[in-house]
Design a protein around this motif. Structure first.
Motif, PDB file in Angstrom:
ATOM      1  N   GLY A  58       0.737  -1.212  -0.011  1.00 14.86           N
ATOM      2  CA  GLY A  58       0.151  -0.138  -0.021  1.00 14.86           C
ATOM      3  C   GLY A  58       0.873   1.331  -0.115  1.00 14.86           C
ATOM      4  N   GLY A  59       2.057   1.170   0.529  1.00 12.16           N
ATOM      5  CA  GLY A  59       2.985   2.276   0.503  1.00 12.16           C
ATOM      6  C   GLY A  59       3.339   2.758  -0.833  1.00 12.16           C
ATOM      7  N   PHE A  60       3.215   2.126  -2.024  1.00 12.03           N
ATOM      8  CA  PHE A  60       3.527   2.562  -3.138  1.00 12.03           C
ATOM      9  C   PHE A  60       2.155   2.954  -3.773  1.00 12.03           C
ATOM     10  CE2 PHE A  60       7.354   0.032  -3.062  1.00 12.03           C
ATOM     11  CZ  PHE A  60       7.982   0.229  -4.208  1.00 12.03           C
ATOM     12  N   ALA A  61       1.295   3.324  -3.258  1.00 12.05           N
ATOM     13  CA  ALA A  61      -0.004   4.269  -3.557  1.00 12.05           C
ATOM     14  C   ALA A  61       0.562   5.683  -4.008  1.00 12.05           C
ATOM     15  CB  ALA A  61      -0.792   4.273  -2.653  1.00 12.05           C
ATOM     16  N   ARG A  62       1.417   6.167  -3.274  1.00 11.66           N
ATOM     17  CA  ARG A  62       2.114   7.578  -3.698  1.00 11.66           C
ATOM     18  C   ARG A  62       2.581   7.706  -4.957  1.00 11.66           C
ATOM     19  NH1 ARG A  62       5.506   5.902   0.216  1.00 11.66           N
ATOM     20  NH2 ARG A  62       7.734   5.694  -0.481  1.00 11.66           N
ATOM     21  N   TYR A  63       2.935   6.673  -5.794  1.00 13.69           N
ATOM     22  CA  TYR A  63       3.452   6.673  -7.294  1.00 13.69           C
ATOM     23  C   TYR A  63       2.458   6.587  -8.073  1.00 13.69           C
ATOM     24  CZ  TYR A  63       7.967   5.684  -4.583  1.00 13.69           C
ATOM     25  OH  TYR A  63       8.856   6.306  -3.636  1.00 13.69           O
ATOM     26  N   TRP A  64       1.016   6.230  -7.833  1.00 11.47           N
ATOM     27  CA  TRP A  64       0.073   6.168  -8.719  1.00 11.47           C
ATOM     28  C   TRP A  64       0.303   5.418  -9.970  1.00 11.47           C
ATOM     29  CZ3 TRP A  64      -4.578   6.835  -6.860  1.00 11.47           C
ATOM     30  CH2 TRP A  64      -4.620   7.606  -5.778  1.00 11.47           C
ATOM     31  N   LEU A  65       0.937   3.949  -9.733  1.00 11.55           N
ATOM     32  CA  LEU A  65       1.194   3.167 -10.717  1.00 11.55           C
ATOM     33  C   LEU A  65      -0.030   2.386 -11.521  1.00 11.55           C
ATOM     34  CD1 LEU A  65       4.370   1.507  -9.079  1.00 11.55           C
ATOM     35  CD2 LEU A  65       4.419   3.287 -10.826  1.00 11.55           C
ATOM     36  N   GLY A  66      -1.008   2.543 -10.758  1.00 14.47           N
ATOM     37  CA  GLY A  66      -2.104   1.514 -11.169  1.00 14.47           C
ATOM     38  C   GLY A  66      -2.394   1.729 -12.497  1.00 14.47           C
ATOM     39  N   LEU A  67      -2.402   2.969 -12.803  1.00 14.07           N
ATOM     40  CA  LEU A  67      -3.131   3.526 -14.215  1.00 14.07           C
ATOM     41  C   LEU A  67      -1.602   3.719 -15.043  1.00 14.07           C
ATOM     42  CD1 LEU A  67      -5.683   6.423 -13.546  1.00 14.07           C
ATOM     43  CD2 LEU A  67      -6.029   3.922 -14.369  1.00 14.07           C
ATOM     44  N   GLN A  68      -0.799   3.922 -14.649  1.00 11.84           N
ATOM     45  CA  GLN A  68       0.520   4.105 -15.372  1.00 11.84           C
ATOM     46  C   GLN A  68       1.093   2.664 -16.134  1.00 11.84           C
ATOM     47  OE1 GLN A  68       3.732   6.582 -14.018  1.00 11.84           O
ATOM     48  NE2 GLN A  68       2.581   6.732 -12.347  1.00 11.84           N
ATOM     49  N   LEU A  69       0.883   1.537 -15.437  1.00 10.85           N
ATOM     50  CA  LEU A  69       1.461   0.403 -16.040  1.00 10.85           C
ATOM     51  C   LEU A  69       0.647  -0.590 -16.595  1.00 10.85           C
ATOM     52  CD1 LEU A  69       3.723  -0.388 -12.641  1.00 10.85           C
ATOM     53  CD2 LEU A  69       4.492   1.012 -14.706  1.00 10.85           C
ATOM     54  N   LYS A  70       0.802  -1.365 -17.645  1.00 12.87           N
ATOM     55  CA  LYS A  70      -0.151  -2.274 -18.452  1.00 12.87           C
ATOM     56  C   LYS A  70       0.029  -3.814 -17.792  1.00 12.87           C
ATOM     57  CE  LYS A  70      -1.518   1.170 -20.756  1.00 12.87           C
ATOM     58  NZ  LYS A  70      -2.409   1.864 -20.162  1.00 12.87           N
ATOM     59  N   CYS A  71       0.941  -3.767 -16.893  1.00 13.32           N
ATOM     60  CA  CYS A  71       1.317  -5.211 -16.590  1.00 13.32           C
ATOM     61  C   CYS A  71       0.181  -5.713 -15.491  1.00 13.32           C
ATOM     62  CB  CYS A  71       2.930  -5.250 -15.714  1.00 13.32           C
ATOM     63  SG  CYS A  71       2.848  -4.125 -14.176  1.00 13.32           S
ATOM     64  N   LEU A  72       0.455  -6.788 -14.839  1.00 10.33           N
ATOM     65  CA  LEU A  72      -0.371  -7.278 -13.701  1.00 10.33           C
ATOM     66  C   LEU A  72       0.183  -6.786 -12.568  1.00 10.33           C
ATOM     67  CD1 LEU A  72      -2.721  -9.315 -12.719  1.00 10.33           C
ATOM     68  CD2 LEU A  72      -0.788 -11.155 -12.218  1.00 10.33           C
ATOM     69  N   LYS A  73      -0.772  -6.136 -11.762  1.00 16.13           N
ATOM     70  CA  LYS A  73      -0.543  -5.241 -10.582  1.00 16.13           C
ATOM     71  C   LYS A  73      -1.140  -6.062  -9.529  1.00 16.13           C
ATOM     72  CE  LYS A  73      -1.985  -1.771 -12.872  1.00 16.13           C
ATOM     73  NZ  LYS A  73      -2.203  -2.490 -14.186  1.00 16.13           N
ATOM     74  N   ILE A  74      -0.485  -6.409  -8.535  1.00 22.34           N
ATOM     75  CA  ILE A  74      -1.015  -6.992  -7.036  1.00 22.34           C
ATOM     76  C   ILE A  74      -0.559  -6.015  -6.060  1.00 22.34           C
ATOM     77  CG2 ILE A  74      -0.901  -8.841  -5.567  1.00 22.34           C
ATOM     78  CD1 ILE A  74      -0.068 -10.705  -8.209  1.00 22.34           C
ATOM     79  N   CYS A  75      -1.465  -5.706  -4.982  1.00 19.13           N
ATOM     80  CA  CYS A  75      -1.309  -4.673  -4.080  1.00 19.13           C
ATOM     81  C   CYS A  75      -1.549  -5.726  -2.707  1.00 19.13           C
ATOM     82  CB  CYS A  75      -2.067  -3.503  -4.213  1.00 19.13           C
ATOM     83  SG  CYS A  75      -1.554  -2.520  -2.937  1.00 19.13           S
ATOM     84  N   TYR A  76      -0.439  -5.901  -2.149  1.00 21.06           N
ATOM     85  CA  TYR A  76      -0.636  -6.576  -0.742  1.00 21.06           C
ATOM     86  C   TYR A  76      -0.798  -5.366   0.353  1.00 21.06           C
ATOM     87  CZ  TYR A  76      -0.099  -9.554   3.245  1.00 21.06           C
ATOM     88  OH  TYR A  76      -0.432 -10.095   4.584  1.00 21.06           O
ATOM     89  N   VAL A  77      -1.708  -4.977   1.042  1.00 20.04           N
ATOM     90  CA  VAL A  77      -1.930  -4.055   1.981  1.00 20.04           C
ATOM     91  C   VAL A  77      -1.678  -4.405   3.215  1.00 20.04           C
ATOM     92  CG1 VAL A  77      -3.433  -1.900   2.540  1.00 20.04           C
ATOM     93  CG2 VAL A  77      -3.618  -3.038   0.245  1.00 20.04           C
TER      94      VAL A  77
END
Length: 144
Positions: A58-77
């Motif tokens: 969840g700490g990576f939320a500040r980079y807003w990678l969800g919309l930027q990256l086209k790969c599979l994105k898994i977030c462990y909060v």
């Protein structure tokens, strides 16, 4: 926890792994069995490919990678304090505890399963049994 997922993917499936974030030094409080190459989060959008997998916290939320990256994105909060706004554009979410899961659903409308963190029980080998410990003192720790 994200490191441990990467380590398992590397050891069990021979997948290449890169740590995104600061360098994990050998003097760290945590124990890391395998040292992986390190990449700055700012460089990630230019390097990651569609067939890659990003495992982030969840700490990576500040980079807003969800919309930027086209790969599979898994977030462990793992907590509710490592971000002010959770990036709601990951493909899969998992949570360390029911409280964290409920918080994410209530405040960000994000859901997923609870997967409790792994605990290395070897750290406790050779310690004093609870019943054999001295009752004369107590140590408390808390976060503000």
């Amino acid at each position: 926890m994200a490191y441990q997922v990467g380590r398992v993917l590397h050891e069990r499936f021979a997948l290449p792994v890169t740590v995104v974030g600061p360098d994990i030094s050998e003097d760290s409080f945590f124990q890391y069995a395998v040292r992986f190459p390190v990449l700055s989060p700012d460089m990630l959008p230019g390097v990651i490919r569609e067939h890659d997998i990003l495992v982030a916290t969840g700490g990576f939320a500040r980079y807003w990678l969800g919309l930027q990256l086209k790969c599979l994105k898994i977030c462990y909060v793992q907590s509710v304090s490592s971000y002010s706004v959770l990036d709601g554009f990951y493909d899969v979410y998992a949570f360390s505890a029911r409280f964290v899961q409920d918080y994410a659903l209530k405040h960000f409308n994000v859901s997923g399963p609870v997967i409790n963190p792994s605990i290395n029980t070897k750290l406790f080998d050779g310690g004093i049994n609870w019943d054999d410990r001295d009752n004369s003192f107590m140590a408390l720790s808390y976060k503000q």
